[in-house]
Write a protein that holds these residues in place. Sequence first.
Motif, PDB file in Angstrom:
ATOM      1  N   ILE A   1      -4.313  -0.173  -8.062  1.00 26.08           N
ATOM      2  CA  ILE A   1      -4.801  -0.757  -7.205  1.00 26.08           C
ATOM      3  C   ILE A   1      -3.918  -1.895  -6.839  1.00 26.08           C
ATOM      4  O   ILE A   1      -3.664  -2.127  -5.674  1.00 26.08           O
ATOM      5  CB  ILE A   1      -6.152  -1.377  -7.635  1.00 26.08           C
ATOM      6  CG1 ILE A   1      -7.305  -0.371  -7.772  1.00 26.08           C
ATOM      7  CG2 ILE A   1      -6.721  -2.595  -6.669  1.00 26.08           C
ATOM      8  CD1 ILE A   1      -8.696  -0.761  -7.998  1.00 26.08           C
ATOM      9  N   TYR A   2      -3.233  -2.833  -8.006  1.00 28.40           N
ATOM     10  CA  TYR A   2      -2.365  -4.028  -7.341  1.00 28.40           C
ATOM     11  C   TYR A   2      -1.290  -3.470  -6.581  1.00 28.40           C
ATOM     12  O   TYR A   2      -0.982  -3.939  -5.521  1.00 28.40           O
ATOM     13  CB  TYR A   2      -1.890  -4.478  -8.833  1.00 28.40           C
ATOM     14  CG  TYR A   2      -2.980  -5.380  -9.363  1.00 28.40           C
ATOM     15  CD1 TYR A   2      -4.221  -6.048  -8.850  1.00 28.40           C
ATOM     16  CD2 TYR A   2      -3.043  -5.524 -10.781  1.00 28.40           C
ATOM     17  CE1 TYR A   2      -4.898  -6.659  -9.425  1.00 28.40           C
ATOM     18  CE2 TYR A   2      -4.174  -6.385 -11.505  1.00 28.40           C
ATOM     19  CZ  TYR A   2      -5.150  -6.943 -10.632  1.00 28.40           C
ATOM     20  OH  TYR A   2      -5.990  -7.282 -11.389  1.00 28.40           O
ATOM     21  N   THR A   3      -0.655  -2.511  -7.032  1.00 27.57           N
ATOM     22  CA  THR A   3       0.546  -1.928  -6.213  1.00 27.57           C
ATOM     23  C   THR A   3       0.149  -1.393  -4.853  1.00 27.57           C
ATOM     24  O   THR A   3       0.913  -1.527  -3.874  1.00 27.57           O
ATOM     25  CB  THR A   3       1.112  -0.761  -7.066  1.00 27.57           C
ATOM     26  OG1 THR A   3       0.416   0.247  -7.211  1.00 27.57           O
ATOM     27  CG2 THR A   3       1.963  -1.440  -8.392  1.00 27.57           C
ATOM     28  N   THR A   4      -1.088  -0.720  -4.662  1.00 26.51           N
ATOM     29  CA  THR A   4      -1.642  -0.269  -3.304  1.00 26.51           C
ATOM     30  C   THR A   4      -1.730  -1.247  -2.529  1.00 26.51           C
ATOM     31  O   THR A   4      -1.719  -1.314  -1.443  1.00 26.51           O
ATOM     32  CB  THR A   4      -2.749   0.641  -3.516  1.00 26.51           C
ATOM     33  OG1 THR A   4      -2.520   1.840  -4.709  1.00 26.51           O
ATOM     34  CG2 THR A   4      -3.221   1.324  -2.333  1.00 26.51           C
ATOM     35  N   ILE A   5      -2.484  -2.331  -3.194  1.00 32.89           N
ATOM     36  CA  ILE A   5      -2.669  -3.700  -2.184  1.00 32.89           C
ATOM     37  C   ILE A   5      -1.434  -4.138  -1.732  1.00 32.89           C
ATOM     38  O   ILE A   5      -1.527  -4.513  -0.567  1.00 32.89           O
ATOM     39  CB  ILE A   5      -3.419  -4.865  -3.035  1.00 32.89           C
ATOM     40  CG1 ILE A   5      -4.926  -4.236  -3.428  1.00 32.89           C
ATOM     41  CG2 ILE A   5      -3.500  -6.082  -2.221  1.00 32.89           C
ATOM     42  CD1 ILE A   5      -5.602  -5.351  -4.311  1.00 32.89           C
ATOM     43  N   GLY A   6      -0.409  -4.204  -2.469  1.00 28.50           N
ATOM     44  CA  GLY A   6       0.871  -4.779  -2.091  1.00 28.50           C
ATOM     45  C   GLY A   6       1.272  -3.861  -0.755  1.00 28.50           C
ATOM     46  O   GLY A   6       1.754  -4.338   0.398  1.00 28.50           O
TER      47      GLY A   6
ATOM     48  N   LYS B   1     -11.639   5.583  -4.331  1.00 25.48           N
ATOM     49  CA  LYS B   1     -11.881   6.491  -5.147  1.00 25.48           C
ATOM     50  C   LYS B   1     -11.454   5.751  -6.703  1.00 25.48           C
ATOM     51  O   LYS B   1     -12.062   6.147  -7.563  1.00 25.48           O
ATOM     52  CB  LYS B   1     -10.780   7.698  -5.058  1.00 25.48           C
ATOM     53  CG  LYS B   1     -11.292   8.569  -3.737  1.00 25.48           C
ATOM     54  CD  LYS B   1     -10.373   9.808  -3.732  1.00 25.48           C
ATOM     55  CE  LYS B   1     -10.585  10.388  -2.713  1.00 25.48           C
ATOM     56  NZ  LYS B   1      -9.695  11.537  -2.416  1.00 25.48           N
ATOM     57  N   GLU B   2     -10.530   4.768  -6.587  1.00 24.29           N
ATOM     58  CA  GLU B   2      -9.871   4.149  -7.907  1.00 24.29           C
ATOM     59  C   GLU B   2     -11.198   3.014  -8.030  1.00 24.29           C
ATOM     60  O   GLU B   2     -11.615   3.025  -9.354  1.00 24.29           O
ATOM     61  CB  GLU B   2      -9.072   3.345  -7.964  1.00 24.29           C
ATOM     62  CG  GLU B   2      -8.258   2.759  -8.904  1.00 24.29           C
ATOM     63  CD  GLU B   2      -7.985   3.725 -10.172  1.00 24.29           C
ATOM     64  OE1 GLU B   2      -7.450   3.316 -11.211  1.00 24.29           O
ATOM     65  OE2 GLU B   2      -7.842   5.023  -9.855  1.00 24.29           O
ATOM     66  N   HIS B   3     -11.791   2.693  -7.317  1.00 20.35           N
ATOM     67  CA  HIS B   3     -12.953   1.753  -7.374  1.00 20.35           C
ATOM     68  C   HIS B   3     -14.055   2.442  -7.796  1.00 20.35           C
ATOM     69  O   HIS B   3     -14.817   2.101  -8.945  1.00 20.35           O
ATOM     70  CB  HIS B   3     -13.337   1.138  -6.038  1.00 20.35           C
ATOM     71  CG  HIS B   3     -14.559   0.134  -6.031  1.00 20.35           C
ATOM     72  ND1 HIS B   3     -14.556  -1.151  -7.004  1.00 20.35           N
ATOM     73  CD2 HIS B   3     -15.757   0.077  -5.614  1.00 20.35           C
ATOM     74  CE1 HIS B   3     -15.510  -1.520  -6.757  1.00 20.35           C
ATOM     75  NE2 HIS B   3     -16.441  -1.021  -6.176  1.00 20.35           N
ATOM     76  N   GLU B   4     -14.581   3.663  -7.410  1.00 19.87           N
ATOM     77  CA  GLU B   4     -15.644   4.549  -7.976  1.00 19.87           C
ATOM     78  C   GLU B   4     -15.572   4.877  -9.215  1.00 19.87           C
ATOM     79  O   GLU B   4     -16.260   4.987 -10.004  1.00 19.87           O
ATOM     80  CB  GLU B   4     -15.691   5.582  -6.949  1.00 19.87           C
ATOM     81  CG  GLU B   4     -16.143   5.100  -5.499  1.00 19.87           C
ATOM     82  CD  GLU B   4     -16.180   6.496  -4.740  1.00 19.87           C
ATOM     83  OE1 GLU B   4     -15.892   7.537  -5.029  1.00 19.87           O
ATOM     84  OE2 GLU B   4     -16.419   6.307  -3.570  1.00 19.87           O
TER      85      GLU B   4
ATOM     86  N   ALA C   1     -17.733   3.887 -12.534  1.00 23.69           N
ATOM     87  CA  ALA C   1     -18.236   5.009 -13.353  1.00 23.69           C
ATOM     88  C   ALA C   1     -17.791   4.728 -15.073  1.00 23.69           C
ATOM     89  O   ALA C   1     -18.713   4.970 -15.582  1.00 23.69           O
ATOM     90  CB  ALA C   1     -17.876   6.176 -12.964  1.00 23.69           C
ATOM     91  N   MET C   2     -16.628   4.314 -15.094  1.00 19.16           N
ATOM     92  CA  MET C   2     -16.327   4.007 -16.562  1.00 19.16           C
ATOM     93  C   MET C   2     -17.113   2.861 -17.030  1.00 19.16           C
ATOM     94  O   MET C   2     -17.541   2.642 -18.213  1.00 19.16           O
ATOM     95  CB  MET C   2     -14.807   3.509 -16.388  1.00 19.16           C
ATOM     96  CG  MET C   2     -14.379   3.239 -17.948  1.00 19.16           C
ATOM     97  SD  MET C   2     -12.458   2.728 -18.000  1.00 19.16           S
ATOM     98  CE  MET C   2     -11.884   4.628 -17.136  1.00 19.16           C
ATOM     99  N   LEU C   3     -17.217   1.730 -16.380  1.00 22.51           N
ATOM    100  CA  LEU C   3     -18.144   0.702 -16.619  1.00 22.51           C
ATOM    101  C   LEU C   3     -19.663   1.119 -17.089  1.00 22.51           C
ATOM    102  O   LEU C   3     -20.184   0.495 -17.809  1.00 22.51           O
ATOM    103  CB  LEU C   3     -18.225  -0.510 -15.560  1.00 22.51           C
ATOM    104  CG  LEU C   3     -16.751  -1.249 -15.581  1.00 22.51           C
ATOM    105  CD1 LEU C   3     -16.869  -2.267 -14.299  1.00 22.51           C
ATOM    106  CD2 LEU C   3     -16.432  -1.797 -16.662  1.00 22.51           C
ATOM    107  N   ARG C   4     -20.150   2.003 -16.173  1.00 22.77           N
ATOM    108  CA  ARG C   4     -21.479   2.400 -16.462  1.00 22.77           C
ATOM    109  C   ARG C   4     -21.524   3.371 -17.647  1.00 22.77           C
ATOM    110  O   ARG C   4     -22.551   3.022 -18.693  1.00 22.77           O
ATOM    111  CB  ARG C   4     -21.901   3.316 -15.158  1.00 22.77           C
ATOM    112  CG  ARG C   4     -22.228   2.538 -14.012  1.00 22.77           C
ATOM    113  CD  ARG C   4     -23.049   3.326 -12.994  1.00 22.77           C
ATOM    114  NE  ARG C   4     -22.278   4.306 -12.348  1.00 22.77           N
ATOM    115  CZ  ARG C   4     -21.596   4.459 -11.338  1.00 22.77           C
ATOM    116  NH1 ARG C   4     -21.450   3.086 -10.631  1.00 22.77           N
ATOM    117  NH2 ARG C   4     -20.799   5.568 -10.968  1.00 22.77           N
TER     118      ARG C   4
END
Length: 237
Positions: A5-10, A223-226, A230-233
């Motif tokens: 996510i960090y690299t994609t934000i950049g 998709k990464e956020h989802e 899911a992992m946290l759930r």
Amino acid sequence: MTDGIYTTIGRQTGLLREIDVIAQNIANANTTGYRAEGLIFSEHVTRTGRDNPSISFASATGKQTRFEQGGLEQTGGSFDLAIEGEGYFTVDVDGATHLTRAGAFVAAADGSLQTPEGYPLLDEGGAPVFVPQNARSVSVGTDGTLSADDQPIARVGVVLPDDAGSMTRRAGTMFATEEFQPVENPRVVQGFLEASNVDPVIEIARMVEVQNAYKMGQDFMDKEHERMLAMLRLMDS
């Protein structure tokens, strides 16, 4: 877990900047003497520790100006000037000499030749160019010599920066630089204006390409956020 996510934000941030640059080029496709810009992307690699893969971040903070000549368009105007080949006109912007390829000049009430914004055109000695108010005809030779009623009165300054990379873009079509030299054999054309060197077809195609790349990055982040949710759930269950 969140490295992607960090690299994609950049990357997304750089793509947004590139969209802005492309939009600026398209908006100035019909601006006399405009020089197109491009965005410079760079890569920054960060170590994450011994035996761990490094992380690569994209950065896009620099801009590069394209200096190739635009096409010459005939206007027939006495004070419309274009430079064929190398060189820039010099104008006085609040006491500082700026360089420009936009040669659409007008005669002010005092006889000085100015840009539409009111900045005086300078001669080869750095003084404002004046045209006698009672002149019946005005001509400009290919070497920049300005004549009124067949009498030479000034020579328009045509200069070249010592280092094109040192030029800093100012508002519109103006550039600032510390060091420049006169062009030995300039070719000034009267009654013509130099068009923008922006190619609208290429710019629009690039805009579509960048927008598609941005959408792909946004889809990945969604998709990464989802996946993380899911992992946290699962961890809480």
